[in-house]
Each structure stands twice: as C-alpha cells, then as structure tokens.
Design a protein around this motif. Structure first.
Motif, short mmCIF file in Angstrom:
data_model
loop_
_atom_site.label_atom_id
_atom_site.label_comp_id
_atom_site.label_asym_id
_atom_site.label_seq_id
_atom_site.Cartn_x
_atom_site.Cartn_y
_atom_site.Cartn_z
N ILE A 51 -8.68 -17.29 -7.32
CA ILE A 51 -9.12 -15.99 -7.86
C ILE A 51 -9.37 -15.00 -6.74
O ILE A 51 -8.97 -13.83 -6.80
N ALA A 52 -10.02 -15.46 -5.67
CA ALA A 52 -10.30 -14.59 -4.54
C ALA A 52 -9.02 -14.12 -3.86
O ALA A 52 -8.95 -12.99 -3.35
N ALA A 53 -7.99 -14.96 -3.87
CA ALA A 53 -6.73 -14.60 -3.23
C ALA A 53 -6.11 -13.37 -3.87
O ALA A 53 -5.40 -12.60 -3.20
N PHE A 54 -6.36 -13.16 -5.15
CA PHE A 54 -5.85 -11.97 -5.83
C PHE A 54 -6.85 -10.82 -5.80
O PHE A 54 -6.48 -9.66 -5.60
N GLY A 55 -8.11 -11.13 -6.00
CA GLY A 55 -9.11 -10.08 -6.14
C GLY A 55 -9.50 -9.37 -4.86
O GLY A 55 -9.62 -8.13 -4.83
N LEU A 56 -9.69 -10.13 -3.78
CA LEU A 56 -10.16 -9.53 -2.53
C LEU A 56 -9.21 -8.46 -1.98
O LEU A 56 -9.66 -7.35 -1.63
#
Length: 491
Positions: free
Chosen positions: A292-297
């Motif tokens: 999820i962080a790979a897309f959101g950040l």
C-alpha cells in the motif's frame, strides 16, 4: 499474502477493489474540477458545513456489520435478517437526528440554507446503510467484481446529474445532488446483483453486539475529530476559505480512499485465514503495508511538490489560495500509509477495541492541538495540527500492532525502507525539474509539460524501487508479484 490459489485470489480481489476505487475517484476528481469552475469556493464552504454534520451523525450511527459478517465462522439467514433490521433502525434514527438538528445548525451559522441541505443530504447515509446484505457473499467467495459494479454505477450517475445541474443552474445544489444520487443508485444496483427479500429480526444480535459497541464509539470519535476542522473553521473564517480547505481535503484524501479503504475488506479475509498462524500473519501484515505504501507515498509526495502548478493548471485563478493548504494536507496523509492494514488486522484477530483505543488516544491528543491552531492561525493552523497529530498517531498505531501480533515498531518501519528511499530519489528528481513548469506558454503546453513531469517522475520512482528490490536479494513482495505478472503476460 496467503499461500496457494487463495492468496492469488485475494491479491486479485484487492487489485480489483483498488482499480474500481481508482476509477470512481477519477470520476470524483473530474467532477471536482468541473464543479470548481462552475461554482465558487463559498458554495463549497456552505456544503462542507452541512456535510460535516451529516458525516458526524452517520459515523455515530455507523455499524460495520459487513466486516462482522466476514469475520463470523458460520453465517445463517437469520444473520442477514439481523443485519438488515439493524441497518433499517439505524437509518430511521439517523434521519430523525439530522432533521432535528437543522434549525439549531442554521441559527449557529446564520444561514437558513443549511436546513434544506441537511434534510436532503440525510438521504445519502440512509441509502448507504440499506444496501443488500447478501452482497457480502461475493466477498466471502473472493469475488469483488459486483462491489466494483455497484460503486462505479453510483459514481457515473452522480457525476452526470451533478455536472448537468451545475451547468444549467450554477447552483450549489449540484454538490448535494452528487452526494445523494450515488448511494441511491448503489442501493438499487446492490439488490439487482444480490437479490434479498428483507425480514425484520434481531435473533442474531449477540453475534454483532461487540462489533457495534466498540466500532460505534471509535467511529463517533474519529468522525468528530475529522469533521471538527470544517465546523471550527466555519465559525472562524469565511466560507470561501472554508471552501478552499474542503477542496484541498477532498483532493488529499483521494489516494487514501483508493489504496487504504478499498483494500480493507480483502485484507480482513486474508488476515482472518491466518490468525492462528502468527508468523505468517506478521509476514502478511508487513507485505500488505509495504504494498500500500508503495503506491500511496509517491502520490502524496508528488502532490505536495507540484500543488502550485497543479492548482493553477486545473482549477484556475479563483482557487489561488489552495496550493499551500493542499501541500500541508498531502504531507499529513503520508504517515497513514505506513499503518494502513491496522484496522483490518484488529478486526481479523477479533480485537475491535484496539481500533477504538487508538482513536480515543488520537482524540485526546488532537483536540487541543487543532483548537489552538484553528483559533490562532486559521486554516494553516489546522493544517499544521494535522501533520503533528499524524506523526503521533503513527507511533501509537505501531505500538498497537506490536501488542496485537508481537511485531516491533522498528521491524515495521524497516519494511518500508525501499519505498522511502525510492520516494526520496523521485522527490529529488521532481525538485530538480521544477523549472519545466515555469516556462510560460499556452495552457496546452503547460499541461503537456506537467504530464511529462508526472510520467517521468513515476518512471524514476519505479526504476529506483525495482533496483533496490534487486539489490536486496529479490524478497517476496509487491515487486516480485509485478515481475511475475509481467513475465506471465509476455508471450
């Protein structure tokens, strides 16, 4: 996350949920842009006040019965009857509270238009809660396509009606029309896809009471926290400034709604299957959080770095006060991507009170900080307060995850090192290429330059992420899944 065919179906299901939410949020974004040109910031400010009240009351009455059904080991027809009955009771009480609140609300803000707005907007949360309870059977079978169809249908109709109304009348009613039409259409489509003949019964109340109790308390506090910002600003600043804050908050929340909220249901299913195998549950939590962080950040960092050109290009001159607010709110959302699967984890291990505990602590911390910021510095004060609170909440949630599954905060943080370093490389690239956006020329040239910067930044981020993954020994995770998908797709 889970081995075998089930794991693949969960990944596909989560991907479909994210894709459907991405489509609907793109529709929302296009609608926001169109309505921003047709309406004024003051119109957005007026509707923001009404929406804040509706969302607080809706959250107080919120019952996560769908997730509770997923967590049940066995489901009978009486469970669905109880869910429908509880939702019907919720809708009637919710409407009564909102109608009763209209007069004092209009008196407090000195605007009689709020009476009609709140009464009309009450239709939306009632419709959201009355969807067919049988829709959950699709999720149990890891089939998330019907949910995607329901959501996209609602958004398409809402977009068409709201934009058409704004185009013809330039009236602020275009905003509540969009809010109402979507849930009503979704309600209708849910019964088409998952037919259900309602029956009134509370025989299985005991199966849901713990979820309803703890979740209602947590949802109430969480909603008050997030909606107190526009309610406070509605008294302290003008409706135009409030409209700018509301617009920025809507934009900044879009990535979270896509990558966090839509993965919650598949993650509850995945974590529930692993709750008796703690080592695998820890690994699944870390993988899902890192994915999820790979897309959101990168999206939030990119938004923060390009807020000025983006607003100028898309929204126009009357929204010129928006960029600093949007930048700050984008930064405030960043920490939430590092703990995105926490709620799903707490529900899966049958500990909803862990969510409530975090929310209560956040409220105690947030209230004085936001009050101080709003009263002394207005909109910017609230933005700074959100950033400070977001960092504190990150620490609190990390500690809660450690308590639930024995996963230390440092180990949690290390799961994101590739994403964080790749975002840093991307940010340096965007910063160095800012000159591209200041070259003047036509609106079309500005849009082409902005698009080129976005695409090249995404390429830099992806290249950095995969390079670090390769250098770290190609561990199992999002990168390995994407690589495998590409290899299988190539003839």
């Amino acid at each position: 996350m889970v081995k075998g065919g089930v794991g693949k179906r969960i990944v596909i299901g989560a991907g479909l949920q994210v894709a459907s939410r991405m489509v609907t949020r793109c529709i929302d974004l296009v609608a926001l842009v169109v309505l921003a040109h047709l309406l004024s910031p003051a119109d957005f400010g007026l509707v923001a006040i009404a929406m804040s009240v509706v969302m607080i009351v809706e959250a107080i009455m919120e019952m996560p019965l769908g997730l509770a059904l997923v967590a049940l080991p066995v489901r009978h027809e009486s469970h669905y009857e109880t869910v429908f009955t509880l939702q019907l009771m919720r809708g009637l009480i919710l409407a009564s509270i909102l109608i009763a609140s209209t007069w004092p609300l209009s008196h407090f803000y000195g605007d009689d238009r709020l009476i009609g707005l709140v009464c009309a907007l009450a239709i939306a949360p009632m419709s959201r809660g009355m969807a067919s309870p049988k829709m959950i059977e699709f999720s149990l079978k890891l089939n998330f396509l019907p949910s995607a169809i329901v959501e996209v249908s609602g958004k398409v109709v809402a977009f068409a009606l709201s934009v058409s109304w704004a185009w013809m009348t330039n009236s602020y009613w275009a905003l509540p029309i969009a809010t109402i039409a979507g849930p009503v259409v979704m309600l209708i489509v849910s019964y088409i896809l998952a037919p259900y003949w309602p029956r009134i019964s509370l025989r299985r109340w005991s199966s849901f009471s713990s979820y309803v109790g703890w979740s209602a308390l947590g949802q109430t506090i969480r909603s008050i926290m997030w909606q107190m910002d526009p309610l406070l600003l509605g008294r302290l600043v003008g409706q135009s400034e409030l409209g700018g804050f509301s617009m920025a908050a809507n934009i900044a929340s879009l990535p979270s709604q896509i990558f966090v909220e839509q993965t919650n249901n598949p993650l509850v299913v995945a974590f529930s299957r692993l709750r008796d195998d703690v080592p695998r549950l820890r690994a699944a939590y870390l993988k899902s959080a890192a994915s999820i962080a790979a897309f959101g950040l990168p999206i939030m960092v990119g938004l923060a770095l390009t807020a000025g050109p983006l607003v100028s290009l898309v929204f126009g001159e009357k929204w010129q006060a928006l960029p600093p607010v949007l930048q700050g709110l984008a930064v405030a959302v960043l920490p939430s991507f590092l703990t995105a699967p926490f709620a799903a984890l707490a529900i899966a291990v049958e500990s909803p009170r862990a969510i409530t505990r975090v929310v209560v602590i956040e409220f105690i911390v947030r209230l004085p900080i936001v009050l101080f910021g709003a009263m002394h510095f207005g909109v910017i004060g609230v933005v700074i307060a959100r950033i400070v609170v977001a960092i504190i909440v990150l620490c609190i949630v990390s500690a809660s995850v450690a308590t639930l599954i024995g996963l230390g905060p440092m180990r949690q943080l290390l799961a994101f090192w590739r994403q964080i370093m790749s975002v840093a490389v991307m940010a340096a690239f965007v910063w160095s290429m800012q000159w591209m956006l200041d070259q003047g020329g036509s609106h079309m040239l500005a849009a082409i330059r902005f698009g080129a910067l976005v695409l090249s930044s995404a390429a830099v981020y992806a290249a950095s992420l995969f390079a670090l993954w390769h250098l770290s020994g190609k561990p199992d995770g999002l990168e390995s899944y994407i690589r495998g998908f590409i290899v299988r797709s190539v003839p």
